[in-house]
Design a protein around this motif. Structure first.
Motif, PDB file in Angstrom:
ATOM      1  N   TYR A 143       0.823  -1.215   0.000  1.00 16.43           N
ATOM      2  CA  TYR A 143       0.000   0.000   0.000  1.00 16.43           C
ATOM      3  C   TYR A 143       0.857   1.266   0.000  1.00 16.43           C
ATOM      4  O   TYR A 143       0.474   2.289  -0.566  1.00 16.43           O
ATOM      5  N   ILE A 144       2.022   1.194   0.621  1.00 10.23           N
ATOM      6  CA  ILE A 144       2.905   2.369   0.693  1.00 10.23           C
ATOM      7  C   ILE A 144       3.274   2.874  -0.693  1.00 10.23           C
ATOM      8  O   ILE A 144       3.419   4.076  -0.925  1.00 10.23           O
ATOM      9  N   ILE A 169       0.377  13.095   4.664  1.00 15.32           N
ATOM     10  CA  ILE A 169       0.873  11.745   4.430  1.00 15.32           C
ATOM     11  C   ILE A 169      -0.087  10.756   5.076  1.00 15.32           C
ATOM     12  O   ILE A 169      -0.719  11.084   6.097  1.00 15.32           O
ATOM     13  N   THR A 170      -0.204   9.592   4.492  1.00 24.18           N
ATOM     14  CA  THR A 170      -1.029   8.542   5.079  1.00 24.18           C
ATOM     15  C   THR A 170      -0.136   7.590   5.846  1.00 24.18           C
ATOM     16  O   THR A 170       0.765   6.963   5.287  1.00 24.18           O
ATOM     17  N   LYS A 181      -2.273  12.249   7.860  1.00 28.11           N
ATOM     18  CA  LYS A 181      -1.623  13.087   8.866  1.00 28.11           C
ATOM     19  C   LYS A 181      -1.199  14.395   8.228  1.00 28.11           C
ATOM     20  O   LYS A 181      -0.549  14.414   7.190  1.00 28.11           O
ATOM     21  N   HIS A 182      -1.582  15.499   8.851  1.00 22.22           N
ATOM     22  CA  HIS A 182      -1.226  16.839   8.375  1.00 22.22           C
ATOM     23  C   HIS A 182       0.230  17.134   8.731  1.00 22.22           C
ATOM     24  O   HIS A 182       0.640  16.999   9.880  1.00 22.22           O
ATOM     25  N   LYS A 236       7.835  10.650   4.303  1.00 21.31           N
ATOM     26  CA  LYS A 236       7.557   9.407   3.585  1.00 21.31           C
ATOM     27  C   LYS A 236       8.744   8.448   3.652  1.00 21.31           C
ATOM     28  O   LYS A 236       8.579   7.247   3.920  1.00 21.31           O
ATOM     29  N   GLU A 237       9.925   8.960   3.429  1.00 26.35           N
ATOM     30  CA  GLU A 237      11.112   8.107   3.445  1.00 26.35           C
ATOM     31  C   GLU A 237      11.371   7.551   4.851  1.00 26.35           C
ATOM     32  O   GLU A 237      11.786   6.392   4.999  1.00 26.35           O
ATOM     33  N   GLU A 238      11.103   8.361   5.879  1.00 26.52           N
ATOM     34  CA  GLU A 238      11.250   7.872   7.254  1.00 26.52           C
ATOM     35  C   GLU A 238      10.233   6.770   7.535  1.00 26.52           C
ATOM     36  O   GLU A 238      10.552   5.759   8.179  1.00 26.52           O
ATOM     37  N   TYR A 239       9.020   6.960   7.046  1.00 26.12           N
ATOM     38  CA  TYR A 239       7.961   5.970   7.276  1.00 26.12           C
ATOM     39  C   TYR A 239       8.283   4.658   6.573  1.00 26.12           C
ATOM     40  O   TYR A 239       8.084   3.566   7.133  1.00 26.12           O
TER      41      TYR A 239
END
Length: 252
Positions: free
Chosen positions: A165-166, A194-195, A201-202, A220-223
């Motif tokens: 999903y990412i 970002i989701t 999330k704002h 995004k990259e951290e997630y």
């Protein structure tokens, strides 16, 4: 004593339109035939030959390109399609079914390597790479090589839905702004979101879309790294490494 009938050399046309020839005739229950392509089938009943009921294992049955091949893997268990066959069939449909591409434009120009047109070859790879703990995981072609458009043994891996999903893109609904960015027309500002774990999330409000994107990119990259660490030891090392090194770009 009746004379033994020898039907070697007899030629027939199958209901699929292929010419076949009997090259060994033992009895009415056991014949060997050959297709013009060179494919040989053994232990075929003579009545099936005469009636045209012999199936060519190289006849394309999925999207005009995928064929069953010769081997131990069957498409059905009883009347139910197997997981192997369904995975293979859906992969081919994503690449070659026009209506699917119209609905999901990101699959435009996607192809399947020639060896995987043969269900037997794909099924063997699937059996060797889909481990017991991967039940319910999905076939992915986008993680190991960013921008990849080919389903193949070298470019695919299995991942859980959380990882898959990412990397799903929604180009058709995103609009003209960079990924993770939308505009607040009332204030003439740009918002980064970002989701995370299926929840939006704002990330902040910015003066330019580029500033908003940079904030999204970092988050995004951290997630992606966090999720890679969560699944390390279950996903393959190449998949883990690809996720850890993944770069989000403004053109994504």
């Amino acid at each position: 004593m009746s004379k033994r009938i020898d039907r070697v050399g007899e030629k027939y046309l199958t209901n699929q339109g292929y010419e076949i020839e009997i090259i060994e005739y033992f009895n009415r229950l056991k014949c060997t035939i050959i297709f013009k392509s060179g494919v040989i089938l053994k232990e075929i009943r003579y009545e099936h030959i005469v009636n045209g009921d012999v199936k060519n294992p190289k006849h394309p049955t999925v999207c005009g390109i995928g064929y069953l091949g010769i081997g131990k893997y069957e498409p059905y268990v009883g009347k139910k399609l197997t997981l192997l066959y369904n995975t293979w069939k859906h992969m081919l449909e994503r690449a070659y079914y026009k209506l699917h591409q119209q609905k999901f434009p990101t699959y435009k120009d996607v192809t399947v390597c020639e060896e995987w047109h043969n269900f037997q070859v794909f099924a063997k790879w699937h059996e060797e790479n889909h481990k017991p703990h991967m039940a319910g995981w999905q076939l992915d072609k986008d993680i190991l090589f960013k921008g990849n458009k080919i389903y193949s043994p070298e470019t695919c891996c299995f991942v859980p839905a959380e990882i898959n999903y990412i990397f799903v893109k929604a180009d058709s609904i995103r609009g003209k702004y960079p990924i993770g960015v939308h505009v607040d027309n009332r204030r003439n500002k740009y918002i980064a979101t970002i989701t995370l774990n299926n929840e939006p999330k704002h990330l902040g409000t910015f003066d330019t879309p580029e500033e908003a994107f940079q904030t999204y990119k970092i988050a995004k990259e951290e997630y992606i790294k966090e999720v890679a660490d969560k699944w390390r030891g279950q996903i393959t090392e190449p998949c883990y490494d690809a996720m850890y090194n993944y770069q989000v770009e403004i053109t994504d």
